[in-house]
Design a protein around this motif. Sequence first.
Motif, PDB file in Angstrom:
ATOM      1  N   ASP A  92      14.518   7.534  -9.331  1.00 28.42           N
ATOM      2  CA  ASP A  92      14.961   6.745  -8.175  1.00 28.42           C
ATOM      3  C   ASP A  92      13.768   6.154  -7.438  1.00 28.42           C
ATOM      4  O   ASP A  92      13.799   5.002  -7.003  1.00 28.42           O
ATOM      5  N   GLU A  93      12.707   6.937  -7.306  1.00 28.53           N
ATOM      6  CA  GLU A  93      11.515   6.435  -6.622  1.00 28.53           C
ATOM      7  C   GLU A  93      10.877   5.297  -7.416  1.00 28.53           C
ATOM      8  O   GLU A  93      10.446   4.295  -6.848  1.00 28.53           O
ATOM      9  N   LEU A  94      10.830   5.427  -8.741  1.00 32.65           N
ATOM     10  CA  LEU A  94      10.274   4.360  -9.573  1.00 32.65           C
ATOM     11  C   LEU A  94      11.123   3.100  -9.451  1.00 32.65           C
ATOM     12  O   LEU A  94      10.591   1.999  -9.321  1.00 32.65           O
ATOM     13  N   ARG A  95      12.426   3.253  -9.461  1.00 28.64           N
ATOM     14  CA  ARG A  95      13.304   2.081  -9.288  1.00 28.64           C
ATOM     15  C   ARG A  95      13.063   1.401  -7.938  1.00 28.64           C
ATOM     16  O   ARG A  95      13.060   0.177  -7.839  1.00 28.64           O
ATOM     17  N   ARG A  96      12.870   2.197  -6.888  1.00 28.93           N
ATOM     18  CA  ARG A  96      12.579   1.616  -5.559  1.00 28.93           C
ATOM     19  C   ARG A  96      11.264   0.846  -5.572  1.00 28.93           C
ATOM     20  O   ARG A  96      11.157  -0.234  -5.005  1.00 28.93           O
ATOM     21  N   LEU A  97      10.253   1.417  -6.228  1.00 28.94           N
ATOM     22  CA  LEU A  97       8.967   0.720  -6.319  1.00 28.94           C
ATOM     23  C   LEU A  97       9.095  -0.594  -7.073  1.00 28.94           C
ATOM     24  O   LEU A  97       8.521  -1.614  -6.681  1.00 28.94           O
ATOM     25  N   LEU A  98       9.842  -0.571  -8.165  1.00 25.70           N
ATOM     26  CA  LEU A  98      10.027  -1.797  -8.953  1.00 25.70           C
ATOM     27  C   LEU A  98      10.783  -2.842  -8.146  1.00 25.70           C
ATOM     28  O   LEU A  98      10.447  -4.027  -8.178  1.00 25.70           O
ATOM     29  N   ALA A  99      11.787  -2.411  -7.400  1.00 26.64           N
ATOM     30  CA  ALA A  99      12.544  -3.353  -6.557  1.00 26.64           C
ATOM     31  C   ALA A  99      11.657  -3.914  -5.447  1.00 26.64           C
ATOM     32  O   ALA A  99      11.697  -5.110  -5.151  1.00 26.64           O
ATOM     33  N   ALA A 100      10.841  -3.069  -4.851  1.00 26.20           N
ATOM     34  CA  ALA A 100       9.947  -3.514  -3.777  1.00 26.20           C
ATOM     35  C   ALA A 100       8.909  -4.504  -4.298  1.00 26.20           C
ATOM     36  O   ALA A 100       8.538  -5.449  -3.603  1.00 26.20           O
ATOM     37  N   SER A 101       8.460  -4.305  -5.510  1.00 29.63           N
ATOM     38  CA  SER A 101       7.433  -5.197  -6.060  1.00 29.63           C
ATOM     39  C   SER A 101       7.994  -6.585  -6.348  1.00 29.63           C
ATOM     40  O   SER A 101       7.254  -7.558  -6.323  1.00 29.63           O
ATOM     41  N   THR A 102       9.282  -6.691  -6.605  1.00 26.86           N
ATOM     42  CA  THR A 102       9.867  -8.017  -6.844  1.00 26.86           C
ATOM     43  C   THR A 102      10.289  -8.685  -5.539  1.00 26.86           C
ATOM     44  O   THR A 102      10.344  -9.900  -5.475  1.00 26.86           O
ATOM     45  N   ARG A 103      10.542  -7.889  -4.500  1.00 24.57           N
ATOM     46  CA  ARG A 103      10.903  -8.469  -3.195  1.00 24.57           C
ATOM     47  C   ARG A 103       9.697  -9.060  -2.497  1.00 24.57           C
ATOM     48  O   ARG A 103       9.803 -10.028  -1.754  1.00 24.57           O
ATOM     49  N   HIS A 104       8.533  -8.460  -2.699  1.00 24.73           N
ATOM     50  CA  HIS A 104       7.307  -8.906  -2.034  1.00 24.73           C
ATOM     51  C   HIS A 104       6.269  -9.262  -3.089  1.00 24.73           C
ATOM     52  O   HIS A 104       5.338  -8.508  -3.332  1.00 24.73           O
ATOM     53  N   PRO A 105       6.414 -10.422  -3.721  1.00 24.97           N
ATOM     54  CA  PRO A 105       5.537 -10.755  -4.839  1.00 24.97           C
ATOM     55  C   PRO A 105       4.116 -11.132  -4.446  1.00 24.97           C
ATOM     56  O   PRO A 105       3.363 -11.569  -5.273  1.00 24.97           O
ATOM     57  N   GLY A 106       3.729 -10.965  -3.207  1.00 20.38           N
ATOM     58  CA  GLY A 106       2.370 -11.319  -2.806  1.00 20.38           C
ATOM     59  C   GLY A 106       2.384 -12.523  -1.895  1.00 20.38           C
ATOM     60  O   GLY A 106       3.408 -12.895  -1.340  1.00 20.38           O
ATOM     61  N   HIS A 107       1.249 -13.109  -1.734  1.00 20.87           N
ATOM     62  CA  HIS A 107       1.106 -14.235  -0.828  1.00 20.87           C
ATOM     63  C   HIS A 107       1.139 -15.532  -1.621  1.00 20.87           C
ATOM     64  O   HIS A 107       0.758 -15.576  -2.775  1.00 20.87           O
ATOM     65  N   SER A 108       1.588 -16.578  -0.974  1.00 18.38           N
ATOM     66  CA  SER A 108       1.531 -17.879  -1.625  1.00 18.38           C
ATOM     67  C   SER A 108       0.555 -18.755  -0.852  1.00 18.38           C
ATOM     68  O   SER A 108       0.302 -18.542   0.327  1.00 18.38           O
ATOM     69  N   ILE A 109       0.027 -19.728  -1.523  1.00 19.30           N
ATOM     70  CA  ILE A 109      -0.933 -20.647  -0.927  1.00 19.30           C
ATOM     71  C   ILE A 109      -0.353 -22.043  -1.023  1.00 19.30           C
ATOM     72  O   ILE A 109       0.175 -22.447  -2.057  1.00 19.30           O
ATOM     73  N   SER A 110      -0.465 -22.763   0.056  1.00 26.98           N
ATOM     74  CA  SER A 110       0.040 -24.131   0.077  1.00 26.98           C
ATOM     75  C   SER A 110      -1.019 -25.027   0.696  1.00 26.98           C
ATOM     76  O   SER A 110      -1.526 -24.731   1.782  1.00 26.98           O
ATOM     77  N   ASN A 111      -1.377 -26.093   0.010  1.00 26.41           N
ATOM     78  CA  ASN A 111      -2.355 -27.050   0.519  1.00 26.41           C
ATOM     79  C   ASN A 111      -1.707 -28.415   0.588  1.00 26.41           C
ATOM     80  O   ASN A 111      -0.919 -28.788  -0.284  1.00 26.41           O
ATOM     81  N   VAL A 112      -2.084 -29.167   1.603  1.00 23.01           N
ATOM     82  CA  VAL A 112      -1.571 -30.520   1.765  1.00 23.01           C
ATOM     83  C   VAL A 112      -2.763 -31.452   1.901  1.00 23.01           C
ATOM     84  O   VAL A 112      -3.673 -31.201   2.688  1.00 23.01           O
ATOM     85  N   ASN A 113      -2.774 -32.527   1.125  1.00 22.95           N
ATOM     86  CA  ASN A 113      -3.832 -33.525   1.217  1.00 22.95           C
ATOM     87  C   ASN A 113      -3.304 -34.692   2.030  1.00 22.95           C
ATOM     88  O   ASN A 113      -2.321 -35.328   1.653  1.00 22.95           O
TER      89      ASN A 113
END
Length: 151
Positions: A92-113
């Motif tokens: 159950d703990e592993l499943r929670r970790l896997l679910a959490a990792s897909t909910r918060h995939p990291g940061h995104s970067i956006s640039n505008v010229n």
Amino acid sequence: MMEAELAALASSGATALVGLMVSDSWAQIKDGFARLLARLAPAEEPLEELETSRIELVTAHLAHDATKAATIESHWRARLELLLRTDEAAADELRRLLAASTRHPGHSISNVNTGDAQCGSIIQAGYISGATFHNPPPPGEHHNDQDPHLR
């Protein structure tokens, strides 16, 4: 838990784990995996082992060493499988970790010229190695006739 289900969860966990090790999400998720793995051997320091594997994995990726990367994933698959066999609540703990990792995939970067980029290149990259870019001079600008790439 059935043997096939256990093996599939361990495999999914190992694949996600090594994927996260080389991503921006690693900083947010590593402590969760360390706590999970500490259930198997509380006296050990799993965070240190995870970080060592991460360094080896990043080095393997940079060297395009798929065999080394697969060996690291196989190691973690075996560790997770052993954990899941000895501790039913770990699934159950592993499943929670896997679910959490897909909910918060990291940061995104956006640039505008917003400038005038008609005469040059705009390049956005995380890492560039050994690249050379040759752009012609903008219209009306004098160039160096000695450079064969600008002729």
